[in-house]
Enzyme design. Structure first.
Site, PDB file in Angstrom:
ATOM      1  N   LYS A  85       5.887  -0.693   1.695  1.00 32.22           N
ATOM      2  CA  LYS A  85       5.847  -0.537   0.603  1.00 32.22           C
ATOM      3  C   LYS A  85       6.047   0.768  -0.123  1.00 32.22           C
ATOM      4  O   LYS A  85       5.845   1.590   1.076  1.00 32.22           O
ATOM      5  CB  LYS A  85       5.074  -1.475  -0.506  1.00 32.22           C
ATOM      6  CG  LYS A  85       3.971  -1.597  -1.812  1.00 32.22           C
ATOM      7  CD  LYS A  85       3.233  -1.665  -1.982  1.00 32.22           C
ATOM      8  CE  LYS A  85       2.767  -1.652  -3.784  1.00 32.22           C
ATOM      9  NZ  LYS A  85       1.448  -2.559  -3.736  1.00 32.22           N
ATOM     10  N   SER A 160       1.079  -7.309  -7.449  1.00 37.72           N
ATOM     11  CA  SER A 160       2.154  -6.265  -6.629  1.00 37.72           C
ATOM     12  C   SER A 160       3.333  -5.849  -5.584  1.00 37.72           C
ATOM     13  O   SER A 160       4.660  -5.404  -5.325  1.00 37.72           O
ATOM     14  CB  SER A 160       2.183  -4.513  -7.624  1.00 37.72           C
ATOM     15  OG  SER A 160       0.964  -3.918  -6.070  1.00 37.72           O
ATOM     16  N   SER A 184      -3.073  -7.873  -4.666  1.00 35.26           N
ATOM     17  CA  SER A 184      -1.617  -7.533  -5.168  1.00 35.26           C
ATOM     18  C   SER A 184      -0.972  -7.608  -3.241  1.00 35.26           C
ATOM     19  O   SER A 184       0.098  -7.365  -3.175  1.00 35.26           O
ATOM     20  CB  SER A 184      -1.348  -5.967  -4.961  1.00 35.26           C
ATOM     21  OG  SER A 184      -1.071  -5.359  -6.413  1.00 35.26           O
TER      22      SER A 184
HETATM   23  N1  GLN Z   1      -2.803  -7.559 -10.097  1.00 34.37           N
HETATM   24  C1  GLN Z   1      -3.463  -6.321 -10.869  1.00 34.37           C
HETATM   25  C2  GLN Z   1      -3.443  -5.062 -11.530  1.00 34.37           C
HETATM   26  O1  GLN Z   1      -2.271  -4.913 -12.183  1.00 34.37           O
HETATM   27  C3  GLN Z   1      -3.949  -5.859  -9.253  1.00 34.37           C
HETATM   28  C4  GLN Z   1      -2.485  -4.683  -8.855  1.00 34.37           C
HETATM   29  C5  GLN Z   1      -2.625  -4.344  -6.966  1.00 34.37           C
HETATM   30  O2  GLN Z   1      -3.127  -4.720  -6.586  1.00 34.37           O
HETATM   31  N2  GLN Z   1      -2.377  -3.089  -6.526  1.00 34.37           N
HETATM   32  O3  GLN Z   1      -3.618  -3.731 -11.550  1.00 34.37           O
END
Ligand code: GLN
Length: 489
Positions: A85, A160, A184
């Protein structure tokens, strides 16, 4: 191909690591030119081919000496390319966290997780798209365009870590790593129809992983099967000198040759009422969830509905804590120490303001503002403290639940993947995608999203098998039993 398939083919000589990397590169190039590109990878690393050639050489030498099995015993991922990532440092490669503010920045060192995967023989194939600084649930908040869903390119991949999930689901990589602060890895796994594990906080080192909410951040793994997650986890898990919050995984040895779970009659499963009777729970997701429950019952497991009202506060607690930590963590991107700088010669204040105003996208700015607002003098001691005390309650009550139950079973998300653009202008609705995932991060436990069915539009639906801290081997082996009966792999 699974890791096992890949390794068997590398051993038999049916494929070489080089030919595999070259064919994945060709898929990536073809995708870039297609009408609706997936945009899973932002970049394939130039040195991937050279690294694959080095693996092929090792394999050839071991074959000649008759020590092939020994070689793969030492390096169980030898020659296997994986998707990383864009917020995980790979020495000498670009890393942008999906943000313009880091465009062109080159990683000065590799994350511990990368070093450990490479030690096990795996090849970092490239860096994958993500929501900017991992803030989002659809990968639409990337500064480099959204990642589309391989099941239907009109739909989001989830976020994400949408790029890593789409790369694995579309067979552009054998397995992938992503990061979790609040779901995410599990969320895009669910939307793309693959397995995604969030390990216990501390099991994977955060050294070299760009921080979002440090008390929640954890690297996660995406794969075609639970075994494809167990092996990279085996390679990466354990204490790291560079991360004081890291910890050894007691069940690590069970991951090496993961067995499918058989002892279902002694399995006790809790289904929190708060996640089974939610208003926003989609009908098709509810149906897939019911079928999953029935599967467990048919295997002899006991399922009970439990009432955990504190879970209703998990989204509020998560966003207060995550954004407060983010506001603090992201202050390092000031145009002085990292990445891009806009300096019009008017002094430091101007430099900070211009660099950050131009470098960060709207969602990241929104979150920095909310985080700073929560932490401001006016509020300190109230909102942040409340968020923390709710978290402590969640942690305590979830741990208590696990004294009587082996698993928490719930959907990964209230809905399947949605269409591109559908929620991008409605942050609150986007945040609600995380309704069922964040309690795991807040309580520091582990959970896997398993592909469990499809909705009426043919989009994948994931269900979570969540377990107590350090129960990775157990939840993965339960998921493997599921895969053996239900999966396509
Ligand atoms: N959707 C969550 C956020 O926007 C989780 C993101 C993540 O786990 N990095 O914070």
């Amino acid at each position: 191909m699974t890791i096992l398939d890949t390794v068997n083919k590398l051993k038999s000589g049916e494929i070489t690591s080089r030919s595999l990397v070259e064919s994945l590169k060709a898929t990536f190039e073809a995708d870039k030119k297609s009408e609706l590109p997936l945009n899973a990878f932002l970049e394939i690393f130039e040195d991937a081919t050279a690294k694959a050639e080095a693996c092929d050489k090792e394999i050839a030498e071991a074959k000649a000496k008759g020590s092939l099995d020994k070689l793969f015993e030492e390096k169980p991922l030898l020659g296997v390319p994986f998707a990383s990532k864009d917020n995980i440092n790979v020495r000498g490669q670009k890393i942008t966290c999906g943000s313009k503010i880091l465009e062109g920045y080159v990683a000065p060192y590799s994350a511990t997780v990368i070093n450990r995967l490479e030690k096990a023989g795996a090849i970092p194939l490239g860096r994958c798209n993500q929501d900017e600084f991992a803030m989002g649930s659809s990968t639409e908040y990337s500064s480099y365009g959204p990642t589309r869903n391989p099941a239907n390119r009109q739909y989001v991949s989830g976020g994400s870590s949408g790029g890593s999930a789409a790369a694995v689901a579309s067979n552009q990589a054998v397995f992938g790593i992503g990061t979790e602060t609040g779901g995410s890895v599990r969320l895009p796994a669910s939307y793309c129809g693959i397995y995604g594990l969030k390990p216990t906080y501390g099991v994977l080192s955060r050294w070299g992983v760009v921080a979002y909410g440090s008390s929640l951040d954890q690297v996660g793994i995406l794969g075609h099967t639970p075994r494809d997650i167990a092996l990279p986890l085996y390679a990466m898990a354990g204490e790291d000198f560079y991360d004081d919050t890291s910890a050894d995984l007691p069940c690590k040895e069970d991951l090496k040759n993961l067995k499918a779970y058989t002892d279902f009659s002694s399995l006790k499963i809790a289904v929190p009422k708060q996640f089974a009777e939610t208003k926003g729970l989609d009908e098709d997701v509810a149906k897939v969830f019911e079928e999953t429950k029935q599967w467990f019952i048919s295997k002899g497991a006991k399922i009970e509905i439990v009432d955990l009202p504190i879970l209703d506060a998990s989204i509020a607690s998560y966003y207060v804590i995550a954004l407060s930590e983010a506001a603090s963590n992201l202050s390092r991107f000031d145009g002085i120490r990292y990445g891009n700088r806009i300096d019009s010669g008017k002094g430091y204040d101007e430099l900070y303001v211009e660099t950050r105003s131009n470098g960060f996208g709207p969602e990241v700015k929104r979150r920095i503002i909310i985080g700073n607002y929560v932490l401001s003098e006016q509020f300190s001691g109230s909102t942040y403290k409340k968020g923390m005390s709710v978290r402590a309650r969640i942690q305590k009550e979830v741990a208590k639940l696990y004294e009587s139950y082996d698993l928490i079973l719930c959907p990964t998300c209230p809905t399947a993947a949605f269409k591109l653009g559908q929620k991008v202008d409605n942050p609150l609705e986007m945040y609600l995608s995380d309704l069922y995932t964040v309690f795991v991060n807040l309580s520091r436990c582990t959970s896997i999203s398993v592909p469990a069915g499809k909705n009426r539009d043919g989009m994948p639906v994931g269900i979570q098998f969540a377990g107590p801290m350090f129960s990775e081997a157990k939840i993965l082996s339960i998921a493997q039993a599921w895969e053996d009966e239900k999966g396509n792999n």
